[in-house]
Design a protein around this motif. Sequence first.
Motif, PDB file in Angstrom:
ATOM      1  N   ASN A  37       0.831  -1.202   0.000  1.00 27.38           N
ATOM      2  CA  ASN A  37       0.000   0.000   0.000  1.00 27.38           C
ATOM      3  C   ASN A  37       0.864   1.251   0.000  1.00 27.38           C
ATOM      4  OD1 ASN A  37      -2.954  -0.304   0.046  1.00 27.38           O
ATOM      5  ND2 ASN A  37      -2.596  -1.609   1.819  1.00 27.38           N
ATOM      6  N   ALA A  38       1.894   1.244   0.822  1.00 25.05           N
ATOM      7  CA  ALA A  38       2.776   2.411   0.923  1.00 25.05           C
ATOM      8  C   ALA A  38       3.484   2.663  -0.398  1.00 25.05           C
ATOM      9  CB  ALA A  38       3.785   2.209   2.052  1.00 25.05           C
ATOM     10  N   ILE A  39       3.948   1.589  -1.042  1.00 27.93           N
ATOM     11  CA  ILE A  39       4.651   1.745  -2.306  1.00 27.93           C
ATOM     12  C   ILE A  39       3.706   2.221  -3.393  1.00 27.93           C
ATOM     13  CG2 ILE A  39       5.909   0.498  -4.099  1.00 27.93           C
ATOM     14  CD1 ILE A  39       6.886  -1.358  -1.756  1.00 27.93           C
ATOM     15  N   PRO A  64      11.579   4.585  -1.477  1.00 24.60           N
ATOM     16  CA  PRO A  64      11.838   3.585  -0.437  1.00 24.60           C
ATOM     17  C   PRO A  64      12.352   2.276  -1.022  1.00 24.60           C
ATOM     18  CG  PRO A  64       9.493   3.748  -0.868  1.00 24.60           C
ATOM     19  CD  PRO A  64      10.149   4.865  -1.627  1.00 24.60           C
ATOM     20  N   VAL A  65      12.353   2.168  -2.355  1.00 21.63           N
ATOM     21  CA  VAL A  65      12.884   0.992  -3.034  1.00 21.63           C
ATOM     22  C   VAL A  65      13.712   1.472  -4.214  1.00 21.63           C
ATOM     23  CG1 VAL A  65      10.972  -0.527  -2.421  1.00 21.63           C
ATOM     24  CG2 VAL A  65      10.824   0.871  -4.473  1.00 21.63           C
ATOM     25  N   THR A  66      14.480   0.549  -4.799  1.00 20.76           N
ATOM     26  CA  THR A  66      15.280   0.893  -5.966  1.00 20.76           C
ATOM     27  C   THR A  66      14.567   0.415  -7.221  1.00 20.76           C
ATOM     28  OG1 THR A  66      17.303   0.676  -4.693  1.00 20.76           O
ATOM     29  CG2 THR A  66      17.509   0.572  -7.099  1.00 20.76           C
ATOM     30  N   LEU A  67      14.420   1.304  -8.201  1.00 21.72           N
ATOM     31  CA  LEU A  67      13.777   0.949  -9.464  1.00 21.72           C
ATOM     32  C   LEU A  67      14.801   0.942 -10.583  1.00 21.72           C
ATOM     33  CD1 LEU A  67      10.510   3.102  -9.431  1.00 21.72           C
ATOM     34  CD2 LEU A  67      10.715   0.659  -8.974  1.00 21.72           C
ATOM     35  N   PRO A  68      14.687  -0.004 -11.510  1.00 21.09           N
ATOM     36  CA  PRO A  68      15.552   0.047 -12.691  1.00 21.09           C
ATOM     37  C   PRO A  68      15.167   1.249 -13.536  1.00 21.09           C
ATOM     38  CG  PRO A  68      13.896  -1.663 -12.932  1.00 21.09           C
ATOM     39  CD  PRO A  68      13.806  -1.180 -11.506  1.00 21.09           C
ATOM     40  N   ALA A  69      16.114   1.760 -14.313  1.00 20.05           N
ATOM     41  CA  ALA A  69      15.899   2.994 -15.069  1.00 20.05           C
ATOM     42  C   ALA A  69      14.732   2.905 -16.027  1.00 20.05           C
ATOM     43  CB  ALA A  69      17.170   3.361 -15.836  1.00 20.05           C
ATOM     44  N   ASN A  70      14.518   1.726 -16.650  1.00 20.01           N
ATOM     45  CA  ASN A  70      13.455   1.672 -17.651  1.00 20.01           C
ATOM     46  C   ASN A  70      12.078   1.842 -17.023  1.00 20.01           C
ATOM     47  OD1 ASN A  70      13.821  -1.177 -16.654  1.00 20.01           O
ATOM     48  ND2 ASN A  70      12.079  -1.530 -18.005  1.00 20.01           N
ATOM     49  N   ILE A  71      11.873   1.299 -15.804  1.00 17.74           N
ATOM     50  CA  ILE A  71      10.568   1.437 -15.151  1.00 17.74           C
ATOM     51  C   ILE A  71      10.365   2.871 -14.690  1.00 17.74           C
ATOM     52  CG2 ILE A  71       9.221   0.770 -13.129  1.00 17.74           C
ATOM     53  CD1 ILE A  71      10.306  -2.023 -13.397  1.00 17.74           C
ATOM     54  N   ALA A  72      11.369   3.450 -14.025  1.00 15.21           N
ATOM     55  CA  ALA A  72      11.260   4.839 -13.580  1.00 15.21           C
ATOM     56  C   ALA A  72      11.086   5.766 -14.777  1.00 15.21           C
ATOM     57  CB  ALA A  72      12.512   5.225 -12.795  1.00 15.21           C
ATOM     58  N   LEU A  90       1.428   0.186 -10.229  1.00 18.87           N
ATOM     59  CA  LEU A  90       2.333  -0.926  -9.948  1.00 18.87           C
ATOM     60  C   LEU A  90       2.142  -2.055 -10.955  1.00 18.87           C
ATOM     61  CD1 LEU A  90       2.388  -1.364  -6.062  1.00 18.87           C
ATOM     62  CD2 LEU A  90       4.284  -0.739  -7.558  1.00 18.87           C
ATOM     63  N   ALA A  91       0.893  -2.329 -11.305  1.00 20.35           N
ATOM     64  CA  ALA A  91       0.611  -3.414 -12.239  1.00 20.35           C
ATOM     65  C   ALA A  91       1.203  -3.118 -13.612  1.00 20.35           C
ATOM     66  CB  ALA A  91      -0.895  -3.631 -12.350  1.00 20.35           C
ATOM     67  N   LYS A  92       1.156  -1.833 -14.023  1.00 20.14           N
ATOM     68  CA  LYS A  92       1.660  -1.473 -15.344  1.00 20.14           C
ATOM     69  C   LYS A  92       3.176  -1.309 -15.367  1.00 20.14           C
ATOM     70  CE  LYS A  92      -1.557  -0.987 -18.539  1.00 20.14           C
ATOM     71  NZ  LYS A  92      -2.596  -1.736 -17.849  1.00 20.14           N
ATOM     72  N   TYR A  93       3.727  -0.695 -14.327  1.00 21.61           N
ATOM     73  CA  TYR A  93       5.148  -0.348 -14.356  1.00 21.61           C
ATOM     74  C   TYR A  93       6.021  -1.272 -13.514  1.00 21.61           C
ATOM     75  CZ  TYR A  93       3.306   3.764 -16.597  1.00 21.61           C
ATOM     76  OH  TYR A  93       2.654   4.596 -17.471  1.00 21.61           O
ATOM     77  N   GLY A  94       5.406  -2.056 -12.633  1.00 25.00           N
ATOM     78  CA  GLY A  94       6.198  -2.941 -11.809  1.00 25.00           C
ATOM     79  C   GLY A  94       5.790  -4.396 -11.904  1.00 25.00           C
ATOM     80  N   THR A  95       4.550  -4.658 -12.346  1.00 20.57           N
ATOM     81  CA  THR A  95       3.930  -5.983 -12.419  1.00 20.57           C
ATOM     82  C   THR A  95       3.668  -6.525 -11.019  1.00 20.57           C
ATOM     83  OG1 THR A  95       5.858  -7.449 -12.394  1.00 20.57           O
ATOM     84  CG2 THR A  95       5.264  -6.483 -14.511  1.00 20.57           C
ATOM     85  N   GLN A  96       2.780  -7.490 -10.926  1.00 14.98           N
ATOM     86  CA  GLN A  96       2.426  -8.069  -9.624  1.00 14.98           C
ATOM     87  C   GLN A  96       3.657  -8.680  -8.947  1.00 14.98           C
ATOM     88  OE1 GLN A  96      -0.365  -7.725  -8.194  1.00 14.98           O
ATOM     89  NE2 GLN A  96      -1.475  -6.816  -9.895  1.00 14.98           N
ATOM     90  N   ARG A  97       4.492  -9.336  -9.709  1.00 15.67           N
ATOM     91  CA  ARG A  97       5.695  -9.939  -9.132  1.00 15.67           C
ATOM     92  C   ARG A  97       6.598  -8.858  -8.562  1.00 15.67           C
ATOM     93  NH1 ARG A  97       9.937 -13.976 -12.242  1.00 15.67           N
ATOM     94  NH2 ARG A  97      11.367 -14.243 -10.501  1.00 15.67           N
ATOM     95  N   SER A  98       6.710  -7.749  -9.295  1.00 14.86           N
ATOM     96  CA  SER A  98       7.544  -6.650  -8.817  1.00 14.86           C
ATOM     97  C   SER A  98       6.994  -6.064  -7.532  1.00 14.86           C
ATOM     98  CB  SER A  98       7.624  -5.557  -9.885  1.00 14.86           C
ATOM     99  OG  SER A  98       8.225  -6.061 -11.053  1.00 14.86           O
ATOM    100  N   ALA A  99       5.646  -6.002  -7.428  1.00  9.74           N
ATOM    101  CA  ALA A  99       5.036  -5.434  -6.226  1.00  9.74           C
ATOM    102  C   ALA A  99       5.450  -6.229  -5.001  1.00  9.74           C
ATOM    103  CB  ALA A  99       3.513  -5.423  -6.366  1.00  9.74           C
ATOM    104  N   ILE A 100       5.512  -7.545  -5.149  1.00 11.86           N
ATOM    105  CA  ILE A 100       5.937  -8.390  -4.026  1.00 11.86           C
ATOM    106  C   ILE A 100       7.405  -8.125  -3.695  1.00 11.86           C
ATOM    107  CG2 ILE A 100       6.313 -10.778  -3.294  1.00 11.86           C
ATOM    108  CD1 ILE A 100       3.950 -11.542  -5.155  1.00 11.86           C
ATOM    109  N   THR A 101       8.230  -8.042  -4.738  1.00 12.71           N
ATOM    110  CA  THR A 101       9.658  -7.768  -4.536  1.00 12.71           C
ATOM    111  C   THR A 101       9.862  -6.412  -3.887  1.00 12.71           C
ATOM    112  OG1 THR A 101      10.141  -9.080  -6.486  1.00 12.71           O
ATOM    113  CG2 THR A 101      11.899  -7.651  -5.693  1.00 12.71           C
ATOM    114  N   LEU A 102       9.103  -5.403  -4.389  1.00 16.79           N
ATOM    115  CA  LEU A 102       9.216  -4.058  -3.841  1.00 16.79           C
ATOM    116  C   LEU A 102       8.831  -4.035  -2.370  1.00 16.79           C
ATOM    117  CD1 LEU A 102       7.685  -2.050  -6.799  1.00 16.79           C
ATOM    118  CD2 LEU A 102       9.979  -1.732  -5.907  1.00 16.79           C
TER     119      LEU A 102
END
Length: 237
Positions: free
Chosen positions: A12-14, A103-111, A190-202
């Motif tokens: 939620n915070a992310i 609060p997390v690190t994002l790869p350049a392409n997502i940011a 998150l779903a578009k730019y990080g995907t569900q798997r990314s949300a868990i990792t984040l």
Amino acid sequence: MDADEHSDAPSNAIARHFQNLTVKVIQDGVGPITGSVPYAEARLSKAMSAAGDPIIDSDGTPLREHASEAAIERVIDRLIKESVAAASTNGFVTGLGGFVAMPVTLPANIAGSLVINARLVGSIAYLRGYDISDPHFQTFIVLTTAGGTLAGSLQGVGVKVGAKLTAQMIRTIPIAVIRKINQRVGFMLLAKYGTQRSAITLAKGIPIAGGLVGAGMDAALTALVGRTAKANFPASI
């Protein structure tokens, strides 16, 4: 999205952070990247000069107020092409200090994809005559950045809509409905730019490995976002 995902405090915070950063990009820009209004005005000035259109600079009135509808539409199409090209370029976000202070690190392409698309949608809405500081429009700008449609989102929270939404209709949407949509928007981002798997990792605070989304997919998403923005923010307001 199920209840467990919504109840997960880190996720939620992310999601909220993604949402807040998107608004920041639209309003103020980030690092060397300008916000939507100066970006749109600069491109409009350049296009009008190239076309030989008169540029009226009286008492600081925005060029948007003087430009013809044809000129504005040409600029919108140009902004979409420019943004699609930027989305396919590696390293676009190098130096975006304010954006990557997350609060997390994002790869350049997502940011970078999020920055490009947010600025693009805000610019299209602005050029079409919308007040991008209005909470109603701002919600739908962020929603559009996530690839969502106005009609579909309103129907999703129980609001019946006609064949075509107008600015006046959007302004009459109760703030309680806007809040409901806002609750979903962060997770849509998150779903578009990080995907569900990314949300868990984040949520675990682990940096995402780069390359989750290739440049081709980034460009395709930007093209889709541009088309959605044109549909979500019609010129006749």
